[in-house]
Design a protein around this motif. Structure first.
Motif, PDB file in Angstrom:
ATOM      1  N   ARG A 144      -1.390  -1.160  12.078  1.00 27.18           N
ATOM      2  CA  ARG A 144      -2.020  -2.460  11.790  1.00 27.18           C
ATOM      3  C   ARG A 144      -0.981  -3.544  11.515  1.00 27.18           C
ATOM      4  O   ARG A 144      -1.323  -4.651  11.095  1.00 27.18           O
ATOM      5  N   ASP A 184      -0.849  10.246   2.711  1.00 24.35           N
ATOM      6  CA  ASP A 184      -0.436  11.214   3.740  1.00 24.35           C
ATOM      7  C   ASP A 184       0.076  10.470   4.980  1.00 24.35           C
ATOM      8  O   ASP A 184      -0.094   9.253   5.113  1.00 24.35           O
ATOM      9  N   THR A 185       0.664  11.249   5.881  1.00 21.74           N
ATOM     10  CA  THR A 185       1.314  10.655   7.051  1.00 21.74           C
ATOM     11  C   THR A 185       0.305   9.952   7.950  1.00 21.74           C
ATOM     12  O   THR A 185       0.570   8.877   8.493  1.00 21.74           O
ATOM     13  N   ARG A 186      -0.872  10.569   8.115  1.00 20.67           N
ATOM     14  CA  ARG A 186      -1.890   9.961   8.991  1.00 20.67           C
ATOM     15  C   ARG A 186      -2.278   8.552   8.491  1.00 20.67           C
ATOM     16  O   ARG A 186      -2.338   7.602   9.266  1.00 20.67           O
ATOM     17  N   SER A 187      -2.496   8.426   7.180  1.00 16.34           N
ATOM     18  CA  SER A 187      -2.858   7.110   6.622  1.00 16.34           C
ATOM     19  C   SER A 187      -1.707   6.120   6.793  1.00 16.34           C
ATOM     20  O   SER A 187      -1.925   4.922   7.027  1.00 16.34           O
ATOM     21  N   ALA A 188      -0.479   6.620   6.661  1.00 18.43           N
ATOM     22  CA  ALA A 188       0.678   5.733   6.837  1.00 18.43           C
ATOM     23  C   ALA A 188       0.720   5.199   8.265  1.00 18.43           C
ATOM     24  O   ALA A 188       0.969   4.007   8.494  1.00 18.43           O
ATOM     25  N   VAL A 215       4.269  -0.881   3.616  1.00 17.39           N
ATOM     26  CA  VAL A 215       3.649   0.447   3.581  1.00 17.39           C
ATOM     27  C   VAL A 215       4.683   1.392   2.974  1.00 17.39           C
ATOM     28  O   VAL A 215       5.665   1.761   3.625  1.00 17.39           O
ATOM     29  N   THR A 247       0.848  -1.189   0.000  1.00 13.96           N
ATOM     30  CA  THR A 247       0.000   0.000   0.000  1.00 13.96           C
ATOM     31  C   THR A 247       0.882   1.236   0.000  1.00 13.96           C
ATOM     32  O   THR A 247       1.974   1.215   0.572  1.00 13.96           O
ATOM     33  N   VAL A 295      -1.767   4.772  10.305  1.00 14.73           N
ATOM     34  CA  VAL A 295      -2.843   3.786  10.486  1.00 14.73           C
ATOM     35  C   VAL A 295      -2.389   2.430   9.950  1.00 14.73           C
ATOM     36  O   VAL A 295      -2.525   1.390  10.620  1.00 14.73           O
ATOM     37  N   ALA A 296      -1.787   2.442   8.749  1.00 17.21           N
ATOM     38  CA  ALA A 296      -1.320   1.178   8.154  1.00 17.21           C
ATOM     39  C   ALA A 296      -0.191   0.576   8.983  1.00 17.21           C
ATOM     40  O   ALA A 296      -0.118  -0.646   9.172  1.00 17.21           O
ATOM     41  N   TYR A 307       7.123  -0.345   7.141  1.00 17.97           N
ATOM     42  CA  TYR A 307       7.432   0.821   6.327  1.00 17.97           C
ATOM     43  C   TYR A 307       8.594   0.518   5.377  1.00 17.97           C
ATOM     44  O   TYR A 307       9.565  -0.145   5.747  1.00 17.97           O
ATOM     45  N   PRO A 317       0.311   4.989   1.095  1.00 13.49           N
ATOM     46  CA  PRO A 317      -0.579   6.018   1.645  1.00 13.49           C
ATOM     47  C   PRO A 317      -0.262   7.396   1.065  1.00 13.49           C
ATOM     48  O   PRO A 317       0.895   7.699   0.766  1.00 13.49           O
TER      49      PRO A 317
END
Ligand code: SF4
Length: 326
Positions: A21, A11-15, A47, A7, A17-18, A25, A9
């Protein structure tokens, strides 16, 4: 290579979240992809954070230098402020890897890179770093390139990064962002000695990202440089290395920071050497006396006893190069 999900992402926020989970990175991928091919690493989800806005290199209000975690090694090495204020950083970067890898690899990934211990990369060998409690093939195996400082009965692998040695000498701070917010650690706090848990190499919590590395302001004028000793002059890891940072005014060393690479399980600050230097006047005799303290506490293995003297010679030469001789 084991199957994995991917995946990227926006933006940083979505990163985050991933990452929270359980995603792993990846940015330049210059270490992780190799390890995945060798099945040493088997992440379920990658990610890809290479698109996040963490690439800036900038000077702050206190004259600190903040390097975004996703800045490329080659860009940081060539940055005008890095070259003028911290040649030790430029030199460490330019002596690392190959030009192609420096154009791909990021600063954050560089300090997170994993050991070059051949047994770690050989999945048929016992390795506590790869699998806790499985043993250490290097202890009784061929250990010429291994560590003499900071070792344990569980692991004797060296930390491979040249850059981390230079940054350790400069008291660099690692900025982190995770599900619980921001925090900061010095690089020497962030990178962990092996102890009985060599699989735990850093103090990164689940889902956390490195956002930046910050070199704090140092007294001026500052002299610095990096010397790397290796079996061949290109594309090779250090047998020994020395990062030297000196503040000299009125013919007296007011501040000294010295770190070694190729010999420690983490970048190794040579505090006994530093104590010898501070308050003294530069001279050939001082450089030799201080360097003699470099291997204090060393525990050589069967094949790497030569590193003790090589480390002292490396430090002495680099002290003379950076500090000069009146
Ligand atoms: Fe594994 Fe560390 Fe032993 Fe190498 S030295 S085999 S990385 S436990």
């Amino acid at each position: 290579m084991h199957p994995f999900a991917y995946t990227k992402p926006a933006d940083t926020r979505s990163a985050l979240v991933a990452g929270a989970r359980g995603g792993r990175y990846i940015a330049g991928g210059t270490t992780l992809v190799d390890l995945m091919r060798e099945t040493v690493e088997r992440p379920g989800t990658l990610v890809d954070i290479s698109g996040l806005p963490l690439r800036d290199v900038r000077t702050g209000e206190r004259r600190e230098l903040r390097i975004g975690a996703l800045a490329r090694m080659s860009d940081v090495a060539a940055h005008p402020r890095v070259r003028s204020a911290y040649p030790v950083v430029s030199q460490a970067l330019e002596l690392s890897a190959s030009a192609q890898l420096r154009n791909m690899a990021t600063i954050g990934g560089n300090i997170m890179q994993r050991t070059r211990c051949t047994y770690f990369r050989d999945v048929s060998a016992a390795c506590n770093k790869r699998q806790r409690g499985s043993g250490c093939a290097a202890l009784e195996g061929y250990n010429r390139s291994h560590a003499i400082l900071g070792t344990s009965d569980a692991c004797v692998a060296t930390h491979p990064s040249d850059l981390a040695v230079a940054l350790a000498a400069l008291d660099t701070v690692v900025h982190l962002l995770g599900p619980d917010g921001e925090r900061s650690l010095t690089l020497t706090e962030f990178l962990l000695r092996p102890g009985s848990t060599p699989d735990r190499e850093h103090d990164l919590r689940p889902g956390e990202l490195i956002t930046a590395l910050e070199i704090p302001p140092h007294p001026q004028p500052l002299r610095s440089g990096y010397l790397k000793v290796r079996d061949r002059q290109s594309y090779e890891f250090a047998l020994t290395s020395a990062a030297v940072v000196l503040h000299i005014t009125g013919g007296v060393i007011r501040d000294a920071r010295v770190a070694a690479g190729g010999v420690g399980t983490v970048p190794w600050r040579l505090t006994a050497v530093e104590r010898r230097l501070v308050g003294a006047r530069p001279s050939d005799r001082l450089w030799a006396q201080a360097a003699a303290e470099a291997s204090h506490g060393a525990r050589p293995l069967r094949h790497n006893g030569f590193k003790t003297e090589l480390l002292e010679r490396t430090v002495e030469r680099q002290l003379r190069t950076v500090g000069g001789t009146p």
